[in-house]
Design a protein around this motif. Structure first.
Motif, PDB file in Angstrom:
ATOM      1  N   UNK A 272      -5.223   5.952  -1.060  1.00 42.86           N
ATOM      2  CA  UNK A 272      -5.078   5.652   0.283  1.00 42.86           C
ATOM      3  C   UNK A 272      -4.679   6.838   1.136  1.00 42.86           C
ATOM      4  N   UNK A 273      -3.974   7.700   0.861  1.00 35.61           N
ATOM      5  CA  UNK A 273      -3.669   8.831   1.826  1.00 35.61           C
ATOM      6  C   UNK A 273      -4.727   9.546   1.953  1.00 35.61           C
ATOM      7  N   UNK A 274      -5.644   9.839   0.835  1.00 30.79           N
ATOM      8  CA  UNK A 274      -6.843  10.708   0.903  1.00 30.79           C
ATOM      9  C   UNK A 274      -7.819  10.023   2.191  1.00 30.79           C
ATOM     10  N   UNK A 275      -7.802   8.825   2.523  1.00 30.84           N
ATOM     11  CA  UNK A 275      -8.587   7.961   3.090  1.00 30.84           C
ATOM     12  C   UNK A 275      -8.077   7.895   4.510  1.00 30.84           C
ATOM     13  N   UNK A 276      -6.830   8.520   4.877  1.00 35.73           N
ATOM     14  CA  UNK A 276      -6.387   8.223   5.893  1.00 35.73           C
ATOM     15  C   UNK A 276      -5.403   7.427   6.053  1.00 35.73           C
ATOM     16  N   UNK A 277      -4.921   6.695   5.212  1.00 38.91           N
ATOM     17  CA  UNK A 277      -3.869   5.591   5.328  1.00 38.91           C
ATOM     18  C   UNK A 277      -2.656   5.910   5.054  1.00 38.91           C
ATOM     19  N   UNK A 541     -17.913  -3.551   7.403  1.00 36.71           N
ATOM     20  CA  UNK A 541     -17.750  -2.189   7.752  1.00 36.71           C
ATOM     21  C   UNK A 541     -16.413  -1.684   8.132  1.00 36.71           C
ATOM     22  N   UNK A 542     -16.253  -0.428   7.668  1.00 37.84           N
ATOM     23  CA  UNK A 542     -14.907   0.114   8.254  1.00 37.84           C
ATOM     24  C   UNK A 542     -14.815  -0.193   9.724  1.00 37.84           C
TER      25      UNK A 542
END
Length: 633
Positions: A272-277, A541-542
């Motif tokens: 999650x952190x790697x995806x900006x969360x 979609x994101x």
């Protein structure tokens, strides 16, 4: 809240109230309004407070977020002496005490985190009658030295929080709770109140017996949490499914993600952190200082996600957790209910989401069979798991089934706020496929002396050659390829549901499949097997479906201009919390900020009429909050 008294000049609401001569009920309402900022009790709160304040014992079953703490806090203020709160949550006692001090209650704690001189100072405060509430863990309370200390003090009551921990068959059993039975004999004149948010009828009976509360008055509130939307969907790239949930429905919200293993916790938090969360891990294998740091950061930050094993969460008083997600199947409905109950304690809309698959069923049964404990313990664990599987595989309202497990009736067929009610599943007659699958298991065993897990059994049904089918000449079996009317995905869904119903079982370390206890009537055609079609989650979609301005879901009921003011107040609250080094919700909850935005008070007096604004907070924050509100208009 429609009305409230003018703030007290000295901002000391408790001492002023104690000087009055009002009746007990009026006095309790006055404390509720002046100290906590609410103008009416909910549910059984008033009756519970009257029972305990009058010197009676009580057993209280009330859902998380239902207001259990008021049921012992207010009687402690009404009665002479100090209320002793027994809690297993040493790591949270400092925050619990800070929250009470924030509304003007004299509180402290005694636990192993204190230095000797600090503990001695608290003991002197207790003996001097300078405390309204004192928190301690059960293992400390039962020590002879502590008992002697309490015998020298004037005590208002004993509140046994998380009382289900005394149940040896429960999911949170704490041996030290068993020692609390001595309170009845050692302190016969002091009322006791046992509270829990998680108790079946069996646990209810057990805690009553073990805590010697047979003469207590019992209060069982509805376990329904109507603000929580329950959703369970087939597991298919669960982390991607979780990411969609966060980015499309809960961007910027605080949440808890539960995983079964420590490794899964750490990899999911990193993913999650790697995806900006923003996400942090929490499990028992981490260094104690790291765990404490991550817990405190979660409590103090806005929009942080904690990824955890079940070691995390009991007693977490963060009211603005907007979602709880499970990436693995919980072991019991009690555990599931308690964990999902950590969402939406403030009553605002929240989500309980789970991704659940065939592997979850097999692995949980394997853990039970391979685990320690006697046969009775394993039978109990299987019973808990069966109930959890039934909830996952139900084709009717999840809330109705959840409440029925706790012995309660919703009073309606549908709740209107779970995935089943909002999007009813399509069912199909799976009798013939179920018979084919059972026949394949029987033929493999009888003709080849073999048992396999789900993967190879499905390969046989589909007639797909692989190394094992060639080695064991599975193509010669009469059941080879008889299941080609279904896809592999459909077979896995079918098998998952048959496992949940006991038509098929997984046994041994490798989870091999065998006919279950309910297989006979299916094979003989005596029953019809109705299964649900898997519902594929709609891919978004994101960023699709985000709330305007990225506002928290807490503000979804507000108009666009009001949302901007809400976010401005949240920013003001964050800056105040950082300055005071306390969690933001201890300043004001999201629900209170929503109420402020909706009523748009123009004076300190008007601000005092908003639900959740007590006298001390009004005196401390009133002028600054109004300035922040008007600056955002």
């Amino acid at each position: 809240m429609s009305s409230a008294p003018e703030p007290l000049a000295d901002a000391d609401p408790i001492s002023a109230l104690r000087e009055g001569d009002a009746g007990r009920t009026d006095e309790a309402l006055a404390i509720l309004s002046r100290v906590f900022g609410y103008d009416a009790f909910r549910g059984d709160q008033a009756a519970i407070i009257d029972q305990v304040a009058g010197g009676g014992d009580a057993v209280v079953l009330m859902p998380t977020g239902g207001g259990k703490s008021l049921c012992y806090q207010i009687p402690s203020l009404l009665r002479n002496g100090t209320g002793i709160v027994v809690s297993p949550l040493i790591a949270l006692m400092a925050d619990q005490v800070a929250a009470l001090e924030g509304v003007g209650i004299r509180a402290a704690y005694l636990n192993s985190t204190l230095e000797l001189h600090e503990a001695q100072a608290v003991e002197q405060q207790l003996l001097a009658g300078e405390l309204d509430l004192l928190y301690m863990a059960p293992e400390r309370l039962v020590l002879p030295r502590t008992v002697q200390l309490l015998q020298r003090a004037r005590l208002a009551l004993f509140a046994i929080d998380e009382a289900h921990c005394v149940s040896q068959w429960g999911h949170d059993f704490r041996p030290d709770y068993l020692g609390l039975s001595m309170l009845a004999e050692t302190f016969p004149g002091v009322p006791r109140i046992a509270l829990t948010a998680t108790a079946t009828e069996a646990t209810h009976r057990e805690l009553t017996e073990r805590l010697h509360l047979q003469g207590a008055k019992h209060f069982v509130s509805s376990f329904d949490r109507p603000n929580i939307r329950y959703r369970i969907e087939p597991k298919n790239s669960p982390r991607e499914q979780l990411l969609r949930l966060i980015t499309t429905e809960h961007e910027g919200d605080s949440g808890i993600v539960y995983c079964l293993s420590r490794k899964s916790v750490e990899t999911t938090a990193q993913w999650l952190s790697d995806r900006g969360i923003p996400a942090l891990p929490y499990h028992a294998g981490l260094d104690a200082a790291v765990r404490q740091d991550h817990q405190e950061r979660f409590l103090r930050a806005e929009g942080l996600i904690i990824v955890a094993t079940i070691a995390f969460g009991m007693g977490i008083d963060k009211p603005d957790v907007r979602f709880v997600a499970h990436l693995d199947l919980p072991k019991s409905i009690e555990g599931y209910y308690q964990e999902t109950g950590r969402a939406g304690r403030d009553g605002l809309p929240s989500t309980a989401w789970m991704a659940y698959g065939l592997g979850d069923v097999v692995s949980q049964r394997r853990f039970i069979d391979a685990g320690e404990g006697g046969e009775q313990f394993k039978r109990n664990a299987r019973s808990h798991l069966d109930a959890m599987l039934a909830l996952c595989e139900t084709v009717s309202c999840r809330r109705v089934q959840l409440l029925r497990y706790f012995g309660q009736d919703l009073g309606a067929e549908n709740c209107g706020n779970c995935d089943i009610c909002l999007s009813p599943p399509t069912t199909w007659d799976a009798t013939v496929p179920a018979q084919k699958l059972l026949s394949a298991l029987i033929r493999l065993d009888r003709e080849r002396g073999q048992k396999f897990g789900s993967g190879q059994v499905i390969e046989v049904l589909l007639g797909r050659e692989n190394e094992r089918s060639t080695q064991y000449r599975h193509e010669e079996l009469s059941v080879w390829g008889i299941g080609q009317e279904l896809t592999e995905k459909q077979w896995r869904s079918t098998l998952r549901q048959l496992l949940a119903r006991g038509i098929v079982e997984a046994e041994g370390d490798y989870g091999v499949l065998v006919p279950g206890p309910h297989a006979g009537p299916v094979l003989r055609g005596e029953v019809t097997v109705e299964l649900a079609e898997d519902r594929t989650p709609q891919r978004a979609a994101r960023g699709a479906g985000r709330r305007p301005g990225g506002a928290s879901r807490a503000a979804e009921s507000l108009e666009p201009a009001q949302r901007e003011r809400f976010e401005a107040l949240r920013a003001w609250r964050t800056s105040v919390a950082k300055e005071k080094q306390i969690p933001p919700y201890m300043v004001f909850s999201d629900a209170t900020l929503v109420g402020i935005v909706e009523t748009s008070p123009q004076s300190v007096s008007a601000l005092g009429t908003v639900s959740g604004v007590g006298a001390k907070k009004l005196a401390e924050y009133g002028e600054d909050l109004l300035e922040a509100l008007h600056a955002a208009e």
